[in-house]
Structures are given as structure tokens and as C-alpha cells.
Write a protein that holds these residues in place. Structure first.
Motif, PDB file in Angstrom:
ATOM      1  N   MET A 100       0.827  -1.193   0.000  1.00 39.64           N
ATOM      2  CA  MET A 100       0.000   0.000   0.000  1.00 39.64           C
ATOM      3  C   MET A 100       0.872   1.258   0.000  1.00 39.64           C
ATOM      4  O   MET A 100       0.691   2.130  -0.814  1.00 39.64           O
ATOM      5  N   ILE A 101       1.814   1.307   0.943  1.00 40.15           N
ATOM      6  CA  ILE A 101       2.683   2.487   1.031  1.00 40.15           C
ATOM      7  C   ILE A 101       3.577   2.575  -0.198  1.00 40.15           C
ATOM      8  O   ILE A 101       3.821   3.661  -0.724  1.00 40.15           O
ATOM      9  N   ALA A 102       4.065   1.426  -0.682  1.00 39.47           N
ATOM     10  CA  ALA A 102       4.943   1.422  -1.854  1.00 39.47           C
ATOM     11  C   ALA A 102       4.208   1.952  -3.073  1.00 39.47           C
ATOM     12  O   ALA A 102       4.787   2.679  -3.884  1.00 39.47           O
ATOM     13  N   LYS A 103       2.933   1.610  -3.225  1.00 35.90           N
ATOM     14  CA  LYS A 103       2.158   2.100  -4.370  1.00 35.90           C
ATOM     15  C   LYS A 103       1.949   3.605  -4.288  1.00 35.90           C
ATOM     16  O   LYS A 103       2.015   4.298  -5.293  1.00 35.90           O
ATOM     17  N   GLN A 104       1.698   4.112  -3.077  1.00 36.94           N
ATOM     18  CA  GLN A 104       1.519   5.552  -2.909  1.00 36.94           C
ATOM     19  C   GLN A 104       2.824   6.294  -3.183  1.00 36.94           C
ATOM     20  O   GLN A 104       2.819   7.340  -3.833  1.00 36.94           O
ATOM     21  N   LEU A 105       3.939   5.750  -2.676  1.00 37.69           N
ATOM     22  CA  LEU A 105       5.235   6.378  -2.942  1.00 37.69           C
ATOM     23  C   LEU A 105       5.550   6.366  -4.431  1.00 37.69           C
ATOM     24  O   LEU A 105       6.075   7.342  -4.967  1.00 37.69           O
ATOM     25  N   LYS A 106       5.224   5.266  -5.102  1.00 36.87           N
ATOM     26  CA  LYS A 106       5.477   5.175  -6.534  1.00 36.87           C
ATOM     27  C   LYS A 106       4.640   6.184  -7.293  1.00 36.87           C
ATOM     28  O   LYS A 106       5.130   6.832  -8.222  1.00 36.87           O
ATOM     29  N   ALA A 107       3.384   6.366  -6.908  1.00 39.68           N
ATOM     30  CA  ALA A 107       2.517   7.337  -7.586  1.00 39.68           C
ATOM     31  C   ALA A 107       3.038   8.760  -7.383  1.00 39.68           C
ATOM     32  O   ALA A 107       3.122   9.544  -8.340  1.00 39.68           O
ATOM     33  N   ILE A 108       3.409   9.091  -6.164  1.00 39.75           N
ATOM     34  CA  ILE A 108       3.932  10.434  -5.888  1.00 39.75           C
ATOM     35  C   ILE A 108       5.267  10.635  -6.603  1.00 39.75           C
ATOM     36  O   ILE A 108       5.532  11.699  -7.160  1.00 39.75           O
ATOM     37  N   SER A 109       6.102   9.600  -6.600  1.00 43.19           N
ATOM     38  CA  SER A 109       7.388   9.671  -7.292  1.00 43.19           C
ATOM     39  C   SER A 109       7.192   9.897  -8.790  1.00 43.19           C
ATOM     40  O   SER A 109       7.894  10.713  -9.394  1.00 43.19           O
ATOM     41  N   ASN A 110       6.244   9.189  -9.391  1.00 40.74           N
ATOM     42  CA  ASN A 110       5.980   9.368 -10.823  1.00 40.74           C
ATOM     43  C   ASN A 110       5.485  10.769 -11.137  1.00 40.74           C
ATOM     44  O   ASN A 110       5.881  11.363 -12.146  1.00 40.74           O
ATOM     45  N   ILE A 111       4.618  11.315 -10.276  1.00 38.31           N
ATOM     46  CA  ILE A 111       4.130  12.685 -10.484  1.00 38.31           C
ATOM     47  C   ILE A 111       5.289  13.676 -10.386  1.00 38.31           C
ATOM     48  O   ILE A 111       5.405  14.597 -11.203  1.00 38.31           O
ATOM     49  N   CYS A 112       6.163  13.477  -9.410  1.00 37.06           N
ATOM     50  CA  CYS A 112       7.331  14.364  -9.274  1.00 37.06           C
ATOM     51  C   CYS A 112       8.253  14.253 -10.485  1.00 37.06           C
ATOM     52  O   CYS A 112       8.769  15.264 -10.969  1.00 37.06           O
ATOM     53  N   TYR A 113       8.447  13.029 -10.991  1.00 37.74           N
ATOM     54  CA  TYR A 113       9.262  12.847 -12.194  1.00 37.74           C
ATOM     55  C   TYR A 113       8.660  13.586 -13.380  1.00 37.74           C
ATOM     56  O   TYR A 113       9.364  14.246 -14.138  1.00 37.74           O
ATOM     57  N   ILE A 114       7.361  13.470 -13.554  1.00 34.92           N
ATOM     58  CA  ILE A 114       6.698  14.134 -14.686  1.00 34.92           C
ATOM     59  C   ILE A 114       6.839  15.640 -14.574  1.00 34.92           C
ATOM     60  O   ILE A 114       7.178  16.320 -15.558  1.00 34.92           O
ATOM     61  N   LEU A 115       6.616  16.190 -13.389  1.00 31.65           N
ATOM     62  CA  LEU A 115       6.753  17.640 -13.208  1.00 31.65           C
ATOM     63  C   LEU A 115       8.213  18.082 -13.381  1.00 31.65           C
ATOM     64  O   LEU A 115       8.482  19.135 -13.974  1.00 31.65           O
ATOM     65  N   GLY A 116       9.140  17.290 -12.863  1.00 36.64           N
ATOM     66  CA  GLY A 116      10.558  17.609 -13.035  1.00 36.64           C
ATOM     67  C   GLY A 116      10.981  17.571 -14.490  1.00 36.64           C
ATOM     68  O   GLY A 116      11.732  18.438 -14.955  1.00 36.64           O
ATOM     69  N   MET A 117      10.494  16.584 -15.230  1.00 39.35           N
ATOM     70  CA  MET A 117      10.822  16.500 -16.663  1.00 39.35           C
ATOM     71  C   MET A 117      10.193  17.654 -17.439  1.00 39.35           C
ATOM     72  O   MET A 117      10.809  18.183 -18.372  1.00 39.35           O
ATOM     73  N   ALA A 118       8.991  18.049 -17.065  1.00 35.04           N
ATOM     74  CA  ALA A 118       8.356  19.187 -17.723  1.00 35.04           C
ATOM     75  C   ALA A 118       9.183  20.457 -17.503  1.00 35.04           C
ATOM     76  O   ALA A 118       9.414  21.235 -18.446  1.00 35.04           O
ATOM     77  N   CYS A 119       9.654  20.647 -16.283  1.00 35.75           N
ATOM     78  CA  CYS A 119      10.510  21.808 -15.989  1.00 35.75           C
ATOM     79  C   CYS A 119      11.823  21.722 -16.758  1.00 35.75           C
ATOM     80  O   CYS A 119      12.306  22.733 -17.281  1.00 35.75           O
ATOM     81  N   ALA A 120      12.400  20.526 -16.844  1.00 38.94           N
ATOM     82  CA  ALA A 120      13.661  20.352 -17.574  1.00 38.94           C
ATOM     83  C   ALA A 120      13.475  20.651 -19.053  1.00 38.94           C
ATOM     84  O   ALA A 120      14.316  21.308 -19.670  1.00 38.94           O
ATOM     85  N   ILE A 121      12.387  20.184 -19.628  1.00 40.10           N
ATOM     86  CA  ILE A 121      12.130  20.450 -21.048  1.00 40.10           C
ATOM     87  C   ILE A 121      11.956  21.939 -21.287  1.00 40.10           C
ATOM     88  O   ILE A 121      12.486  22.486 -22.264  1.00 40.10           O
ATOM     89  N   LEU A 122      11.244  22.612 -20.391  1.00 36.65           N
ATOM     90  CA  LEU A 122      11.077  24.059 -20.533  1.00 36.65           C
ATOM     91  C   LEU A 122      12.414  24.785 -20.418  1.00 36.65           C
ATOM     92  O   LEU A 122      12.676  25.743 -21.151  1.00 36.65           O
ATOM     93  N   LEU A 123      13.269  24.324 -19.509  1.00 36.44           N
ATOM     94  CA  LEU A 123      14.585  24.956 -19.358  1.00 36.44           C
ATOM     95  C   LEU A 123      15.456  24.758 -20.590  1.00 36.44           C
ATOM     96  O   LEU A 123      16.089  25.700 -21.073  1.00 36.44           O
TER      97      LEU A 123
END
Length: 124
Positions: A1-24
Motif C-alpha cells: 500500500m505504502i509502496a504504491k503511494q510512494l510510486k505514484a507520488i514519485s511518478n508525479i514528481c518525475y513528470i513535473l521535473g521533466m516538464a521543468c527540464a524540457i522548458l529549461l
């Protein structure tokens, strides 16, 4: 349960980080390049840390799926991109080292069990 939540939050952070990197890297910062750079640092770093924390909650029989060398290579690549966004020297060398570690991780996994047991089943 906790691993799935961490994975979901981690994936969202990766997507936002990649979006910022692409913009940069495409220089489409809409006049707020410092905020986008900070977003890249925060979301990218948070995604990496959460992916490492999620390793703690993986059962021992699933450790084969997690490769610590891949995570270390990803961390070195992230540091290389941070160094590159700060326009410091040697960013290219850090990135090459990170890509080399990540590439090497596809051939070596310290948690992978011997494949001899699976090969015997196929030979019968």
C-alpha cells in the motif's frame, strides 16, 4: 500500500521535473526561468528520493526488480543536469559518468538471483 503511494507520488514528481527540464532546455521559460529551475531541482530531487525510499518497502522476493546501480546512475545524471543548469564546468563529464553507470546497470544487478535455476526448467 505504502509502496504504491510512494510510486505514484514519485511518478508525479518525475513528470513535473521533466516538464521543468524540457522548458529549461528549450528556453521556453515564459520569463520565470528561476521558478522553473527551482521546480526542476525540487521535483527531480524529490522523485529520486522517493524512488529510493520505495525500495525499503519492497518485499525481499521482489528485490530483483530494483537495481541500485540504476538508481545511482540516475542520481549522477540528475547531478550532472543540475551542474549544467548552473553553467559550471565538467557537467558533460558528470553526465557521461551517469549514463555509463546507468547503462552498466542493465547488465549487472546485485540483487538478481542466478539464472541457472530457470535454465534447468527450460532444458527439460
Amino acid at each position: 500500500m505504502i509502496a504504491k503511494q510512494l510510486k505514484a507520488i514519485s511518478n508525479i514528481c518525475y513528470i513535473l521535473g521533466m516538464a521543468c527540464a524540457i522548458l529549461l532546455y528549450t528556453q521556453n521559460t515564459f520569463g520565470i526561468s528561476s521558478a522553473i529551475r527551482i521546480g526542476f531541482y525540487v521535483f527531480g530531487g524529490t522523485g529520486l528520493l522517493l524512488s529510493l525510499l520505495q525500495f525499503r518497502f519492497i518485499p525481499e522476493d521482489k528485490w530483483e526488480d530494483f537495481n541500485l546501480l540504476f538508481w545511482i546512475g540516475s542520481l549522477v545524471i540528475f547531478i550532472g543536469f543540475v551542474v549544467q543548469t548552473l553553467h559550471l564546468k565538467y557537467a558533460t563529464y558528470i553526465l557521461i559518468a551517469g549514463f555509463a553507470i546507468t547503462g552498466f546497470s542493465f547488465f549487472v544487478n546485485p540483487f538478481r538471483k542466478d539464472k541457472d535455476e530457470e535454465d534447468e526448467l527450460l532444458d527439460n
